[in-house]
Design a protein around this motif. Structure first.
Motif, PDB file in Angstrom:
ATOM      1  N   LEU A   1       0.849  -1.192   0.000  1.00 23.20           N
ATOM      2  CA  LEU A   1       0.000   0.000   0.000  1.00 23.20           C
ATOM      3  C   LEU A   1       0.885   1.243   0.000  1.00 23.20           C
ATOM      4  O   LEU A   1       1.744   1.400   0.872  1.00 23.20           O
ATOM      5  CB  LEU A   1      -0.905   0.020   1.226  1.00 23.20           C
ATOM      6  CG  LEU A   1      -1.731   1.305   1.437  1.00 23.20           C
ATOM      7  CD1 LEU A   1      -2.720   1.502   0.291  1.00 23.20           C
ATOM      8  CD2 LEU A   1      -2.467   1.270   2.778  1.00 23.20           C
ATOM      9  N   SER A   2       0.684   2.107  -0.983  1.00 25.66           N
ATOM     10  CA  SER A   2       1.382   3.395  -1.032  1.00 25.66           C
ATOM     11  C   SER A   2       0.418   4.486  -0.565  1.00 25.66           C
ATOM     12  O   SER A   2      -0.748   4.501  -0.977  1.00 25.66           O
ATOM     13  CB  SER A   2       1.857   3.717  -2.453  1.00 25.66           C
ATOM     14  OG  SER A   2       2.761   2.746  -2.922  1.00 25.66           O
ATOM     15  N   ILE A   3       0.900   5.384   0.275  1.00 22.27           N
ATOM     16  CA  ILE A   3       0.087   6.517   0.717  1.00 22.27           C
ATOM     17  C   ILE A   3       0.771   7.798   0.265  1.00 22.27           C
ATOM     18  O   ILE A   3       1.915   8.081   0.647  1.00 22.27           O
ATOM     19  CB  ILE A   3      -0.113   6.521   2.240  1.00 22.27           C
ATOM     20  CG1 ILE A   3      -0.832   5.242   2.676  1.00 22.27           C
ATOM     21  CG2 ILE A   3      -0.897   7.756   2.673  1.00 22.27           C
ATOM     22  CD1 ILE A   3      -1.153   5.188   4.160  1.00 22.27           C
ATOM     23  N   VAL A   4       0.099   8.569  -0.568  1.00 17.67           N
ATOM     24  CA  VAL A   4       0.621   9.818  -1.112  1.00 17.67           C
ATOM     25  C   VAL A   4       0.122  10.975  -0.254  1.00 17.67           C
ATOM     26  O   VAL A   4      -1.077  11.114  -0.011  1.00 17.67           O
ATOM     27  CB  VAL A   4       0.171  10.001  -2.577  1.00 17.67           C
ATOM     28  CG1 VAL A   4       0.585  11.367  -3.102  1.00 17.67           C
ATOM     29  CG2 VAL A   4       0.740   8.888  -3.443  1.00 17.67           C
ATOM     30  N   LEU A   5       1.067  11.828   0.178  1.00 20.04           N
ATOM     31  CA  LEU A   5       0.742  12.912   1.095  1.00 20.04           C
ATOM     32  C   LEU A   5       1.265  14.244   0.555  1.00 20.04           C
ATOM     33  O   LEU A   5       2.409  14.636   0.825  1.00 20.04           O
ATOM     34  CB  LEU A   5       1.344  12.630   2.476  1.00 20.04           C
ATOM     35  CG  LEU A   5       0.841  11.341   3.139  1.00 20.04           C
ATOM     36  CD1 LEU A   5       1.975  10.592   3.796  1.00 20.04           C
ATOM     37  CD2 LEU A   5      -0.248  11.667   4.157  1.00 20.04           C
TER      38      LEU A   5
ATOM     39  N   THR B   1       2.002   8.444  13.103  1.00 20.98           N
ATOM     40  CA  THR B   1       0.619   7.980  13.247  1.00 20.98           C
ATOM     41  C   THR B   1       0.276   6.924  12.215  1.00 20.98           C
ATOM     42  O   THR B   1      -0.291   5.865  12.530  1.00 20.98           O
ATOM     43  CB  THR B   1      -0.356   9.173  13.124  1.00 20.98           C
ATOM     44  OG1 THR B   1      -0.059  10.145  14.134  1.00 20.98           O
ATOM     45  CG2 THR B   1      -1.796   8.712  13.271  1.00 20.98           C
ATOM     46  N   LEU B   2       0.629   7.190  10.949  1.00 16.93           N
ATOM     47  CA  LEU B   2       0.306   6.248   9.879  1.00 16.93           C
ATOM     48  C   LEU B   2       1.112   4.953  10.012  1.00 16.93           C
ATOM     49  O   LEU B   2       0.576   3.858   9.823  1.00 16.93           O
ATOM     50  CB  LEU B   2       0.575   6.896   8.520  1.00 16.93           C
ATOM     51  CG  LEU B   2      -0.369   8.034   8.117  1.00 16.93           C
ATOM     52  CD1 LEU B   2       0.083   8.668   6.810  1.00 16.93           C
ATOM     53  CD2 LEU B   2      -1.808   7.542   7.989  1.00 16.93           C
ATOM     54  N   SER B   3       2.384   5.075  10.344  1.00 17.67           N
ATOM     55  CA  SER B   3       3.229   3.887  10.489  1.00 17.67           C
ATOM     56  C   SER B   3       2.717   2.976  11.600  1.00 17.67           C
ATOM     57  O   SER B   3       2.648   1.754  11.438  1.00 17.67           O
ATOM     58  CB  SER B   3       4.675   4.299  10.766  1.00 17.67           C
ATOM     59  OG  SER B   3       5.216   5.001   9.653  1.00 17.67           O
ATOM     60  N   ALA B   4       2.352   3.585  12.725  1.00 21.45           N
ATOM     61  CA  ALA B   4       1.856   2.782  13.850  1.00 21.45           C
ATOM     62  C   ALA B   4       0.569   2.053  13.471  1.00 21.45           C
ATOM     63  O   ALA B   4       0.394   0.863  13.788  1.00 21.45           O
ATOM     64  CB  ALA B   4       1.622   3.686  15.059  1.00 21.45           C
ATOM     65  N   LEU B   5      -0.330   2.736  12.784  1.00 20.16           N
ATOM     66  CA  LEU B   5      -1.598   2.127  12.374  1.00 20.16           C
ATOM     67  C   LEU B   5      -1.373   0.984  11.392  1.00 20.16           C
ATOM     68  O   LEU B   5      -1.942  -0.107  11.539  1.00 20.16           O
ATOM     69  CB  LEU B   5      -2.495   3.192  11.743  1.00 20.16           C
ATOM     70  CG  LEU B   5      -3.785   2.670  11.081  1.00 20.16           C
ATOM     71  CD1 LEU B   5      -4.735   2.121  12.129  1.00 20.16           C
ATOM     72  CD2 LEU B   5      -4.456   3.775  10.263  1.00 20.16           C
ATOM     73  N   LEU B   6      -0.530   1.218  10.381  1.00 22.39           N
ATOM     74  CA  LEU B   6      -0.320   0.217   9.339  1.00 22.39           C
ATOM     75  C   LEU B   6       0.433  -1.003   9.861  1.00 22.39           C
ATOM     76  O   LEU B   6       0.165  -2.133   9.443  1.00 22.39           O
ATOM     77  CB  LEU B   6       0.420   0.856   8.162  1.00 22.39           C
ATOM     78  CG  LEU B   6      -0.389   1.942   7.430  1.00 22.39           C
ATOM     79  CD1 LEU B   6       0.499   2.736   6.490  1.00 22.39           C
ATOM     80  CD2 LEU B   6      -1.565   1.344   6.686  1.00 22.39           C
ATOM     81  N   ARG B   7       1.356  -0.789  10.795  1.00 20.90           N
ATOM     82  CA  ARG B   7       2.037  -1.942  11.409  1.00 20.90           C
ATOM     83  C   ARG B   7       1.061  -2.757  12.250  1.00 20.90           C
ATOM     84  O   ARG B   7       1.090  -3.989  12.247  1.00 20.90           O
ATOM     85  CB  ARG B   7       3.208  -1.449  12.262  1.00 20.90           C
ATOM     86  CG  ARG B   7       4.447  -1.057  11.462  1.00 20.90           C
ATOM     87  CD  ARG B   7       5.669  -0.964  12.362  1.00 20.90           C
ATOM     88  NE  ARG B   7       5.515   0.083  13.353  1.00 20.90           N
ATOM     89  CZ  ARG B   7       5.962   1.330  13.204  1.00 20.90           C
ATOM     90  NH1 ARG B   7       6.589   1.681  12.088  1.00 20.90           N
ATOM     91  NH2 ARG B   7       5.800   2.222  14.163  1.00 20.90           N
ATOM     92  N   GLN B   8       0.179  -2.041  12.952  1.00 18.11           N
ATOM     93  CA  GLN B   8      -0.824  -2.732  13.771  1.00 18.11           C
ATOM     94  C   GLN B   8      -1.758  -3.564  12.903  1.00 18.11           C
ATOM     95  O   GLN B   8      -2.152  -4.668  13.289  1.00 18.11           O
ATOM     96  CB  GLN B   8      -1.624  -1.701  14.565  1.00 18.11           C
ATOM     97  CG  GLN B   8      -2.720  -2.298  15.428  1.00 18.11           C
ATOM     98  CD  GLN B   8      -3.529  -1.223  16.145  1.00 18.11           C
ATOM     99  OE1 GLN B   8      -3.054  -0.120  16.388  1.00 18.11           O
ATOM    100  NE2 GLN B   8      -4.763  -1.545  16.473  1.00 18.11           N
TER     101      GLN B   8
ATOM    102  N   ASP C   1       1.686  -3.995   4.596  1.00 16.98           N
ATOM    103  CA  ASP C   1       2.966  -3.551   4.060  1.00 16.98           C
ATOM    104  C   ASP C   1       2.742  -2.209   3.351  1.00 16.98           C
ATOM    105  O   ASP C   1       1.818  -2.071   2.550  1.00 16.98           O
ATOM    106  CB  ASP C   1       3.504  -4.591   3.071  1.00 16.98           C
ATOM    107  CG  ASP C   1       4.939  -4.312   2.684  1.00 16.98           C
ATOM    108  OD1 ASP C   1       5.621  -3.557   3.408  1.00 16.98           O
ATOM    109  OD2 ASP C   1       5.386  -4.849   1.648  1.00 16.98           O
ATOM    110  N   TYR C   2       3.605  -1.226   3.614  1.00 17.51           N
ATOM    111  CA  TYR C   2       3.305   0.130   3.166  1.00 17.51           C
ATOM    112  C   TYR C   2       4.560   0.923   2.805  1.00 17.51           C
ATOM    113  O   TYR C   2       5.687   0.544   3.126  1.00 17.51           O
ATOM    114  CB  TYR C   2       2.553   0.885   4.263  1.00 17.51           C
ATOM    115  CG  TYR C   2       3.421   1.211   5.471  1.00 17.51           C
ATOM    116  CD1 TYR C   2       4.076   2.444   5.571  1.00 17.51           C
ATOM    117  CD2 TYR C   2       3.611   0.295   6.504  1.00 17.51           C
ATOM    118  CE1 TYR C   2       4.884   2.743   6.668  1.00 17.51           C
ATOM    119  CE2 TYR C   2       4.404   0.588   7.602  1.00 17.51           C
ATOM    120  CZ  TYR C   2       5.046   1.810   7.675  1.00 17.51           C
ATOM    121  OH  TYR C   2       5.850   2.094   8.742  1.00 17.51           O
ATOM    122  N   GLU C   3       4.296   2.044   2.144  1.00 18.48           N
ATOM    123  CA  GLU C   3       5.290   3.092   1.951  1.00 18.48           C
ATOM    124  C   GLU C   3       4.553   4.431   2.028  1.00 18.48           C
ATOM    125  O   GLU C   3       3.387   4.537   1.622  1.00 18.48           O
ATOM    126  CB  GLU C   3       6.013   2.955   0.602  1.00 18.48           C
ATOM    127  CG  GLU C   3       5.118   3.127  -0.615  1.00 18.48           C
ATOM    128  CD  GLU C   3       5.892   3.114  -1.925  1.00 18.48           C
ATOM    129  OE1 GLU C   3       7.120   2.965  -1.886  1.00 18.48           O
ATOM    130  OE2 GLU C   3       5.250   3.288  -2.989  1.00 18.48           O
TER     131      GLU C   3
END
Length: 315
Positions: A4-8, A23-30, A34-36
């Protein structure tokens, strides 16, 4: 595992970068996703890009680029889409007014087979009355143009990789991301969310910047304003014919009187229609001029070490 890619898109958001990434990293790890994270600094004049570099140095899943100047939110979104490597891409505001708590639901719907997940506002948060009225009028107009309800739509949405590829292949430079996702079609579902208050900083959108943004988007996506020029011409002709009949009747009945009021009003009305029509036509000529020049949507001046050169091409 799917990525999952999140564009900001980020403009003068130095206070929000670290908090948003955390905030986003903690949520996605929980959620075991898998993200960037891709931060796009739109020519920020503060330390936004420096903050992005700091976060990227601590977490290789955080990427960032800096534009050479301010190119606008639409350019920032498309730069982020160009950089995204994910199987699905979410676009959201850097200030977290788009609540991260909705991301797991978007991800779940994508896994269920939906290719576009639209974020729909249930409220607009704290905005001035003038801002709300203007936004309401703008979205009603856009809804009529694309034949879909955009009244509560936003840039907060998830796109499947195939949708992202379609948008990136569009040759036009003046884009309206929010409407293009409706135009592209694909299997779509919506999720509702409440606009959150900013934790840090203030909105960079003023009434006049929003008005300019709205005019640019309408003219880049629809030819309706040009059709309105024809309507104004018809109205002007009908009005002139009515005055001509009135003047002829008075002349034939011997009640005609000399006066400049009618003439002055007629000149002012027709002159106003002509100037408005020229303005609309001129705006479309400007859009054509910009497209014909073929200049890139954006220019990247800096990028974090984990962004490869070829990923930044295609602006």
């Amino acid at each position: 595992m799917a990525l999952l890619s999140i564009v900001l898109p980020s403009y003068n958001e130095e206070q929000n970068i670290a908090n948003t990434a955390q905030t986003l990293s903690a949520l996605l790890r929980q959620e075991q996703i898998d993200y960037e994270l891709i931060f796009v600094s739109d020519g920020s004049r503060d330390n936004t890009y420096r903050e992005i570099q700091k976060v990227s140095a601590q977490d290789p899943r955080v990427k960032g680029v800096q534009f050479s100047r301010n190119f606008g939110k639409e350019a920032s979104i498309f730069a982020g889409l160009q950089l995204a490597a994910g199987d699905a891409v979410i676009v959201m505001d850097c200030d977290l007014q788009h609540p991260p708590s909705v991301i797991p639901k978007m991800w779940s719907l994508w896994n269920a087979g939906y290719e576009v997940v639209e974020g729909i506002k249930t409220n607009r948060g704290r905005e001035s009355l003038l801002h709300k009225c203007f936004a309401g009028v703008f979205y009603r107009i856009m809804s009529g143009l694309i034949k879909m309800d955009m009244n509560a739509s936003s840039d907060y949405k998830l796109l499947d990789r195939k949708v992202v590829d379609v948008l990136l292949e569009l040759p036009e430079k003046n884009t309206f991301f929010r409407a293009l996702t409706f135009w592209a079609g694909f299997k779509t579902v919506s999720v509702e969310y409440e606009v959150q208050e900013r934790v840090y900083g203030e909105s960079k959108w003023s009434f006049f910047s929003l008005m300019r943004y709205a005019i640019t988007n309408v003219t880049s996506f629809s030819t309706l304003p040009l059709q309105l020029v024809t309507v104004l011409g018809v109205v002007s002709i009908l009005f002139s014919l009515a005055l001509a009949v009135q003047t002829l009747v008075k002349y034939l009945t011997g009640t005609a009187v000399e006066g400049f009021t009618t003439v002055i009003l007629l000149i002012l009305i027709i002159g106003g229609f002509i100037m408005l029509s020229l303005g609309v036509i001129g705006h479309y000529l400007a859009r054509i001029y910009e497209e014909v020049k073929g200049r890139p949507r954006y220019i990247i001046s800096q990028m974090t070490d984990n962004v490869r050169g070829k990923e930044a091409q295609g602006g």
